[in-house]
Design an enzyme around this catalytic site. Structure first.
Site, short mmCIF file in Angstrom:
data_model
loop_
_atom_site.label_atom_id
_atom_site.label_comp_id
_atom_site.label_asym_id
_atom_site.label_seq_id
_atom_site.Cartn_x
_atom_site.Cartn_y
_atom_site.Cartn_z
N ARG A 180 0.89 -1.18 0.00
CA ARG A 180 0.00 0.00 0.00
C ARG A 180 0.92 1.22 0.00
NH1 ARG A 180 -5.15 1.60 3.61
NH2 ARG A 180 -6.03 0.25 2.01
N ASP B 289 -17.28 7.33 -0.72
CA ASP B 289 -15.97 7.23 -0.05
C ASP B 289 -15.66 8.61 0.52
OD1 ASP B 289 -13.44 6.45 0.78
OD2 ASP B 289 -12.56 6.40 -1.23
N CYS C 292 -16.24 1.83 1.32
CA CYS C 292 -15.03 1.02 1.56
C CYS C 292 -14.54 1.12 2.99
CB CYS C 292 -13.93 1.46 0.60
SG CYS C 292 -13.53 3.21 0.72
N ARG D 285 -13.38 -8.31 2.27
CA ARG D 285 -11.97 -8.06 1.95
C ARG D 285 -11.15 -9.32 2.25
NH1 ARG D 285 -9.93 -2.94 1.93
NH2 ARG D 285 -8.10 -4.03 1.08
N HIS E 260 -7.48 0.91 -6.24
CA HIS E 260 -7.69 0.06 -5.04
C HIS E 260 -8.37 -1.24 -5.49
CE1 HIS E 260 -7.85 -1.12 -1.02
NE2 HIS E 260 -8.64 -0.21 -0.48
N GLN F 90 -10.15 -3.75 -2.92
CA GLN F 90 -11.42 -3.25 -2.40
C GLN F 90 -12.56 -3.59 -3.34
OE1 GLN F 90 -12.12 -1.45 0.58
NE2 GLN F 90 -14.17 -1.98 -0.09
N1 CP Z 1 -11.01 0.05 2.83
C1 CP Z 1 -9.73 -0.02 3.21
O1 CP Z 1 -8.82 -0.24 2.39
O2 CP Z 1 -9.53 0.16 4.52
P1 CP Z 1 -8.14 0.37 5.27
O3 CP Z 1 -7.61 1.71 4.86
O4 CP Z 1 -8.48 0.30 6.74
O5 CP Z 1 -7.19 -0.72 4.86
N1 NVA Z 2 -9.94 6.89 -0.99
C1 NVA Z 2 -9.52 6.45 0.32
C2 NVA Z 2 -9.72 4.98 0.48
C3 NVA Z 2 -9.32 4.42 1.80
C4 NVA Z 2 -9.51 2.95 1.89
C5 NVA Z 2 -8.06 6.81 0.52
O1 NVA Z 2 -7.27 6.64 -0.41
O2 NVA Z 2 -7.71 7.30 1.59
#
Ligand code: CP
Ligand code: NVA
Length: 322
Positions: free
Chosen positions: A116, A237, A277, A305, A143, A146
């Site tokens: 990530r 989101d 998400c 997930r 993502h 997700q």
């Molecule tokens: N939805 C998601 O990716 O959550 P986190 O940021 O907690 O991993």
């Molecule tokens: N769009 C959000 C998603 C988090 C899971 C971010 O990138 O912070």
């Protein structure tokens, strides 16, 4: 009617990584979702087949996470393997060691990498310079994990990938990957965002290309009502993603008309589901009444997930039959 649990693959799964959903064929996405459903069913029956016994997943995080970290770590343990949590600020990557060297070193020690981070190109470089599967656990652009969980959740509630999904809010990483996922599987999607916050043009073009094959209608509008009208699912989101904290207050000014609330969801179909998400900001992109209300399936979505990513890990990391 699609019987996802007993889905028969058209071709053998041959992906090496999960960098972006657009790399996957609809058949490959359905293979992931089918295996996810099987693993979920088995787990509910108390079965945890050790399909990745002894395998090690390195997990690199240069951004925060709850769901992604816990689901990958729990998932690989449940499959008989183990995980290493590598915080970006602790490993040498954070002090400037090149991604290419990191990829080569990890490839000699572990069996897969989940990352990530900010730049999509870093995820792709890990795959390019390493020799083991790389899984994209979120970038500024995409993502994909997700969206696999979201599609699984949609199927569980709606029994198919037909109908209409409305996405209300920022044209961000989640929105980008959702367009591709819907485009691949033939689910109509209307995305409503403020002007200047549209999804990425290249990702949208890839999604439209997939939609031309599947028959999905993908529409970008600035009108949230147009998106919500007759939707089977409504998704939102956060308005400011990780890394956008400094500009958040300025950004919010553009989004006040894009809240998913009681008025907007009254336009959806009666049996609509609400997706997010997570993490969510109640009172900003969604009202508490909606996210905590009877149409919300956000915790099933979060649970999925785990199942979706276990399927991804099995398909990418299990030893291939000789
Ligand atoms: N939805 C998601 O990716 O959550 P986190 O940021 O907690 O991993
Ligand atoms: N769009 C959000 C998603 C988090 C899971 C971010 O990138 O912070």
């Amino acid at each position: 009617m699609l019987d996802l649990l007993n889905y028969k693959p058209e071709k053998e799964f041959s992906q090496k990584h999960l960098l972006r959903l657009s790399d996957y064929t609809p058949d490959e996405i359905l293979q992931v979702l089918s295996l996810a459903l099987k693993l979920k069913k088995q787990m509910k029956e108390g079965l945890r087949p050790p399909l990745l016994a002894g395998k090690i997943l390195a997990m690199i995080f240069t951004k925060s996470s709850t769901r992604t970290r816990v689901s990958f770590e729990a998932g690989i343990y449940q499959l008989g393997g183990t995980a290493q949590f590598l915080s970006g600020s602790d490993i040498q990557l954070g002090r400037g060691e090149p991604i290419s060297d990191t990829a080569k070193v990890l490839s000699r020690m572990v069996d897969g990498i989940m990352i990530r981070t900010f730049k999509q190109s870093d995820v792709e470089d890990l795959a390019k310079f390493g020799t083991i599967p790389v899984i994209n656990g979120l970038t500024d652009l995409l993502h994909p994990c997700q969206i696999l969980a979201d599609l699984l959740t949609y199927y569980e509630y709606k029994g198919s990938f037909s109908g209409k999904l409305a996405f209300i809010g920022d044209g961000n990483n989640v929105a980008n990957s959702l367009l591709v996922g819907c485009g691949k599987l033939g689910l109509d999607m209307t995305l409503a965002c403020p002007e200047g916050f549209e999804p990425d043009a290249e990702v949208l073009a890839a999604a439209q290309e997939a939609a031309a094959q599947s028959g999905a209608k993908l529409i970008i509008t600035h009108d949230p009502k147009e998106a919500a009208e007759n939707a089977d699912a409504i998704y939102t989101d956060v308005w400011a993603s990780m890394g956008q904290e400094a500009e958040a207050q300025e950004k919010y000014k553009h989004f006040t008309a894009y809240q998913v609330n009681e008025e907007l969801t009254s336009l959806c179909r009666k049996d609509y589901i609400f997706l997010h998400c997570l993490p969510a900001h109640r009172g900003e992109e969604v009202t508490p009444g909606i996210i905590d209300g009877s149409h919300s399936v956000v915790f099933d979505e979060a649970e999925n997930r785990l199942h979706a990513q276990k399927a991804v890990m099995v398909l990418l990391m299990q030893d291939k039959k000789p």
